[in-house]
Design a protein around this motif. Structure first.
Motif, PDB file in Angstrom:
ATOM      1  N   SER A  19       0.849  -1.176   0.000  1.00 18.75           N
ATOM      2  CA  SER A  19       0.000   0.000   0.000  1.00 18.75           C
ATOM      3  C   SER A  19       0.894   1.240   0.000  1.00 18.75           C
ATOM      4  N   GLU A  33      -6.693   2.627  -0.274  1.00 17.76           N
ATOM      5  CA  GLU A  33      -7.947   2.092   0.269  1.00 17.76           C
ATOM      6  C   GLU A  33      -8.293   0.751  -0.378  1.00 17.76           C
ATOM      7  N   LYS A  34      -8.225   0.680  -1.702  1.00 15.67           N
ATOM      8  CA  LYS A  34      -8.589  -0.551  -2.414  1.00 15.67           C
ATOM      9  C   LYS A  34      -7.578  -1.668  -2.139  1.00 15.67           C
ATOM     10  N   GLU A  36      -5.536  -2.073   0.507  1.00 15.39           N
ATOM     11  CA  GLU A  36      -5.652  -2.535   1.896  1.00 15.39           C
ATOM     12  C   GLU A  36      -6.924  -3.341   2.102  1.00 15.39           C
ATOM     13  N   SER A  37      -8.006  -2.939   1.474  1.00 20.04           N
ATOM     14  CA  SER A  37      -9.268  -3.656   1.592  1.00 20.04           C
ATOM     15  C   SER A  37      -9.160  -5.064   1.001  1.00 20.04           C
ATOM     16  N   ALA A  38      -8.591  -5.158  -0.186  1.00 17.62           N
ATOM     17  CA  ALA A  38      -8.447  -6.473  -0.826  1.00 17.62           C
ATOM     18  C   ALA A  38      -7.506  -7.368  -0.023  1.00 17.62           C
ATOM     19  N   LYS A  40      -6.849  -7.271   3.196  1.00 19.62           N
ATOM     20  CA  LYS A  40      -7.516  -7.700   4.427  1.00 19.62           C
ATOM     21  C   LYS A  40      -8.536  -8.790   4.148  1.00 19.62           C
ATOM     22  N   ASP A  41      -9.261  -8.693   3.029  1.00 22.61           N
ATOM     23  CA  ASP A  41     -10.230  -9.737   2.675  1.00 22.61           C
ATOM     24  C   ASP A  41      -9.532 -11.078   2.491  1.00 22.61           C
TER      25      ASP A  41
END
Length: 157
Positions: A19, A33-34, A36-38, A40-41
């Protein structure tokens, strides 16, 4: 070349995309944002599999990629079967956020068997140099930032 979403502890190789720690500007913020979100998923999903199946938790260094792939696919299928079986006991009222439509992604993994020929050694050495190329890493990251911006940014305009 495939790449992995990582955090800041990994080296800046072309296969690891971190990131942006302190994003400056809308594009960098959206990418962070995208990404880190992916990431974490994926970590959550892998954590669920690790907690449910001991074979996923243990090291697999001695297994080949094909065997690891089959084990992971089997664990995912078994997990989905368990979830489907237990679904009637859940009290979720709206599951639309968990459902996905058509996807262009493929779960197929290309597996190549190494040989001990000298040309294979030269090829492998060249690939390692490409993987560790920091300029290639920077170009890939810049391309990904731009791609995310083209796909998700500028929705106001």
């Amino acid at each position: 070349m495939a790449y992995y979403l990582t955090d800041g502890i990994y080296p800046k190789w072309s296969t690891f995309i971190q990131s942006i720690p302190l994003p400056q500007g809308l594009k960098a913020e959206l990418f962070a944002e995208k990404q880190e979100s992916a990431r974490k998923d994926v970590e959550r999903a892998f954590g669920v599999l690790q907690s449910r199946f001991a074979i996923v938790k243990n090291p697999a260094l001695l297994w080949d990629k094909e065997k690891i792939g089959k084990i992971m696919r089997t664990c995912v299928i078994l997990h989905n079967m368990i979830v489907e079986n237990e679904r009637n006991t859940y009290t979720l009222s709206d599951t639309s956020e968990f459902e996905s439509g058509e996807s262009s992604r493929s779960s197929q993994v290309e597996i190549s068997q190494p040989t001990d020929s000298p040309s294979n050694f030269v090829n492998r050495h060249g690939i390692q140099a490409q993987i560790r190329d920091q300029q290639k890493h920077d170009r890939l990251k810049a391309d990904l930032v731009e791609n995310i911006w083209q796909k998700y940014g500028n929705l106001d305009e």
